[in-house]
Design a protein around this motif. Structure first.
Motif, short mmCIF file in Angstrom:
data_model
loop_
_atom_site.label_atom_id
_atom_site.label_comp_id
_atom_site.label_asym_id
_atom_site.label_seq_id
_atom_site.Cartn_x
_atom_site.Cartn_y
_atom_site.Cartn_z
N GLN A 2 3.47 -58.67 -13.58
CA GLN A 2 2.83 -59.49 -12.55
C GLN A 2 3.56 -59.30 -11.23
O GLN A 2 4.75 -59.06 -11.19
CB GLN A 2 2.85 -60.96 -12.94
CG GLN A 2 1.99 -61.30 -14.12
CD GLN A 2 0.50 -61.21 -13.80
OE1 GLN A 2 0.10 -60.67 -12.76
NE2 GLN A 2 -0.32 -61.70 -14.68
N ARG A 5 2.09 -63.57 -5.44
CA ARG A 5 1.12 -63.49 -4.35
C ARG A 5 1.76 -62.97 -3.07
O ARG A 5 1.20 -62.14 -2.37
CB ARG A 5 0.48 -64.86 -4.13
CG ARG A 5 -0.58 -64.86 -3.05
CD ARG A 5 -1.25 -66.22 -2.95
NE ARG A 5 -2.19 -66.24 -1.85
CZ ARG A 5 -3.48 -65.98 -1.96
NH1 ARG A 5 -3.99 -65.66 -3.13
NH2 ARG A 5 -4.28 -66.04 -0.91
N ALA A 39 5.66 -51.93 -9.33
CA ALA A 39 4.29 -52.25 -9.76
C ALA A 39 3.32 -51.08 -9.67
O ALA A 39 2.44 -50.95 -10.50
CB ALA A 39 3.76 -53.43 -8.96
N ASP A 76 5.47 -54.39 -4.22
CA ASP A 76 6.19 -55.13 -5.26
C ASP A 76 6.90 -56.30 -4.60
O ASP A 76 6.68 -56.57 -3.42
CB ASP A 76 7.17 -54.22 -6.01
CG ASP A 76 7.34 -54.67 -7.47
OD1 ASP A 76 7.55 -55.88 -7.71
OD2 ASP A 76 7.26 -53.83 -8.36
N GLN A 106 -5.25 -59.53 -6.06
CA GLN A 106 -5.55 -59.17 -7.44
C GLN A 106 -4.70 -57.97 -7.81
O GLN A 106 -4.50 -57.06 -7.02
CB GLN A 106 -7.03 -58.81 -7.61
CG GLN A 106 -7.39 -58.49 -9.05
CD GLN A 106 -8.88 -58.28 -9.23
OE1 GLN A 106 -9.68 -58.73 -8.42
NE2 GLN A 106 -9.25 -57.60 -10.28
N TYR A 107 -4.20 -57.98 -9.04
CA TYR A 107 -3.43 -56.86 -9.57
C TYR A 107 -3.80 -56.70 -11.02
O TYR A 107 -3.58 -57.62 -11.81
CB TYR A 107 -1.93 -57.09 -9.40
CG TYR A 107 -1.07 -55.99 -9.97
CD1 TYR A 107 -1.08 -54.72 -9.41
CD2 TYR A 107 -0.27 -56.21 -11.08
CE1 TYR A 107 -0.30 -53.70 -9.91
CE2 TYR A 107 0.49 -55.18 -11.61
CZ TYR A 107 0.49 -53.94 -11.02
OH TYR A 107 1.25 -52.92 -11.54
N SER A 111 -7.76 -62.49 -14.69
CA SER A 111 -7.38 -63.37 -15.80
C SER A 111 -8.63 -63.97 -16.43
O SER A 111 -9.69 -64.02 -15.82
CB SER A 111 -6.47 -64.48 -15.29
OG SER A 111 -7.13 -65.25 -14.32
#
Length: 115
Positions: A2, A5, A39, A76, A106-107, A111
């Protein structure tokens, strides 16, 4: 994995012909970022650009079509990017490196509550 934000965008401007240990610098940077579990990284190839020398690199003129501009973007956390900057410093002889604060909206896959 994750990303919060509030994150950081690392942008690296180099030339396509730049090398690190006999391999393309852009490839070495992306592979090192992956090894350090950042990331993600993306390499963008530009059809035209110039840097500190003001020497124009373009696909339009055959004799200048080598060493096109590349931009590597990595997003990141501030901490992971700061750690990567030390590694990056040892890999680059020249180029431009910028940082900016970004918001990650969004990554990866949404969800379950967003579906």
């Amino acid at each position: 994995m994750q990303i919060p934000r509030d994150a950081v965008l690392l942008r690296i401007f180099i030339g396509e012909d730049d090398k690190f240990e006999q391999k393309p610098l852009y490839e070495a940077i992306v592979l090192k970022a992956r090894e350090l579990q950042l990331a993600g990284a993306t390499v963008l190839r530009g059809p035209m650009g110039y840097g500190h020398s003001s020497h124009l690199h373009t696909t339009k003129i055959l004799r200048l079509s080598q060493d096109l501009p590349l931009v590597i973007e990595i997003v990141d956390t501030q901490e992971k990017i700061d750690g990567f900057l030390q590694t990056l410093n040892g890999m680059m002889a020249s180029g431009l490196v910028t940082l900016e604060k970004v918001q990650v909206l969004q990554y990866g896959a949404p969800s379950p509550e967003q579906s």
